[in-house]
Design an enzyme around this catalytic site. Structure first.
Site, PDB file in Angstrom:
ATOM      1  N   LEU A 260       0.866  -1.172   0.000  1.00 33.74           N
ATOM      2  CA  LEU A 260       0.000   0.000   0.000  1.00 33.74           C
ATOM      3  C   LEU A 260       0.909   1.229   0.000  1.00 33.74           C
ATOM      4  O   LEU A 260       1.978   1.219   0.612  1.00 33.74           O
ATOM      5  CB  LEU A 260      -0.901   0.027   1.242  1.00 33.74           C
ATOM      6  CG  LEU A 260      -1.924  -1.092   1.399  1.00 33.74           C
ATOM      7  CD1 LEU A 260      -2.691  -0.915   2.716  1.00 33.74           C
ATOM      8  CD2 LEU A 260      -2.892  -1.133   0.233  1.00 33.74           C
ATOM      9  N   ASP A 261       0.473   2.267  -0.684  1.00 30.47           N
ATOM     10  CA  ASP A 261       1.235   3.509  -0.647  1.00 30.47           C
ATOM     11  C   ASP A 261       1.364   4.003   0.794  1.00 30.47           C
ATOM     12  O   ASP A 261       0.542   3.681   1.656  1.00 30.47           O
ATOM     13  CB  ASP A 261       0.542   4.593  -1.474  1.00 30.47           C
ATOM     14  CG  ASP A 261       0.480   4.253  -2.950  1.00 30.47           C
ATOM     15  OD1 ASP A 261       1.317   3.456  -3.409  1.00 30.47           O
ATOM     16  OD2 ASP A 261      -0.412   4.787  -3.637  1.00 30.47           O
ATOM     17  N   LYS A 262       2.370   4.820   1.046  1.00 29.45           N
ATOM     18  CA  LYS A 262       2.617   5.346   2.389  1.00 29.45           C
ATOM     19  C   LYS A 262       1.362   5.938   3.009  1.00 29.45           C
ATOM     20  O   LYS A 262       1.029   5.658   4.162  1.00 29.45           O
ATOM     21  CB  LYS A 262       3.713   6.408   2.320  1.00 29.45           C
ATOM     22  CG  LYS A 262       3.954   7.139   3.638  1.00 29.45           C
ATOM     23  CD  LYS A 262       4.983   8.245   3.481  1.00 29.45           C
ATOM     24  CE  LYS A 262       5.146   9.037   4.775  1.00 29.45           C
ATOM     25  NZ  LYS A 262       6.135  10.136   4.635  1.00 29.45           N
TER      26      LYS A 262
END
Length: 320
Positions: free
Chosen positions: A146-148
């Protein structure tokens, strides 16, 4: 790491042997399997620097072909990247755990994997502290990211066979991953849409991805089901189902539809309704356990910042 620190750091040499399954393959690919705690790019740097010997001779080409039984000697020199793969205790929100895998609810702001600018304090560091066996797995068992600033559910393997199985399942679309997104602009037209824009690196901004024409640009096919859950005067509440897992896939597809995510400045979204990060949450994860063969479905509620944003726009929470 500065030059003085690197000079005094311990240098490790490892003797390795090419396995039958690696016969005829590239040297850098073989090293990724033989030294899995390091990335391919880092191992390529060691090869080019003359720090890998094959049959006693220095090899400097990552593409060099290897043969079963050949002995390698590699000199591992600590760098920021290699030092990043260390345990760091952190409070992980574990939704499910058994001997084979665990499911985590990742908070927004937590980087999944060490990278330039984030060499510590990542989910990978936390997994290494959570389970000592994670050190023996590539990427500590992480099979998708997942993106940050995206929150929500991730599945992580605890053994190599389960890791390989989960990777195959994701590729075969046997792992259901659904997200909730708050986006700019009221939704118009059919409530259900299938976004099929291929995705590749944006040639004008290397930090972004973009919808690309595969006949002229490099990229990969991407597929996302999008469904309107509720409309508001300023935007829409949307459920997104991934069929592929390209970098920034939902963010790019929503932008292409004219509905950039709230807070997603990289793709045209603005900071509004109190959101300072992209309003995207992985709320549902479902799969058949690769060992027990039991069907699992996990759901987690949206974080407080997204709930407040919904309320600010007069929308009700709905994860149906």
């Amino acid at each position: 790491m500065d030059d003085s620190a690197e000079a005094t750091a311990e240098v490790e040499q490892r003797q390795l042997r090419i396995a039958p399954t690696q016969h005829g393959g590239r040297l850098d690919r073989a090293l990724v399997e033989l030294v899995p705690e390091f990335s391919r790019s880092y191992l390529q740097q060691l090869i080019v620097a003359g720090l890998v010997r094959m049959k006693g001779a220095v090899v400097t080409k990552p593409s060099c072909r290897v043969h079963v039984g050949e002995e390698l000697l590699i000199e591992l020199r600590p760098t920021q990247q290699s030092q990043a793969f260390k345990p760091q205790a952190m409070a992980l929100n574990v939704v499910f755990e058994d001997a084979h895998l665990l499911v985590i609810n990742k908070p927004a702001g937590l980087v999944v994997h060490p990278a330039p600018g984030n060499w510590s304090g990542t989910l990978l560091n936390g997994l290494l502290a959570h389970d000592a066996q994670a050190q023996f797995l590539p990427r500590a068992g992480i099979v998708h990211r997942l993106d940050k600033d995206t929150s929500g559910l991730m599945v992580v393997a605890r053994t190599r066979p389960v890791m390989d199985a989960l990777v195959r399942m994701i590729a075969a679309r046997e792992v259901s991953r659904q997200y909730l997104a708050l986006a700019h602009g009221p939704w118009a037209g059919p409530t259900k849409r299938l976004a099929l824009w291929p995705i590749g690196r944006d040639p004008r901004n290397r930090l972004r991805m973009a919808a690309v024409d595969l006949t002229h640009q490099s990229g990969k096919a991407a597929s996302t089901d999008l469904e309107l859950l509720e409309n508001a005067a300023l935007g829409c509440w949307v459920r997104c189902t991934l069929h592929t897992g390209r970098t920034h896939q939902i963010r790019v597809h929503m932008m292409m539809l004219g509905h950039p995510l709230v807070g997603d400045s990289l793709y045209g979204g603005g900071a509004t309704a109190g959101m300072q990060r992209q309003a995207l949450h992985a709320f549902r994860l479902a799969f058949v356990h690769p060992v027990t063969r039991e069907s699992h479905e996990f759901r987690v509620r949206i974080p407080d910042d997204m709930e407040r944003a919904l309320q600010a726009w007069g929308l009700g929470y709905n994860d149906a």
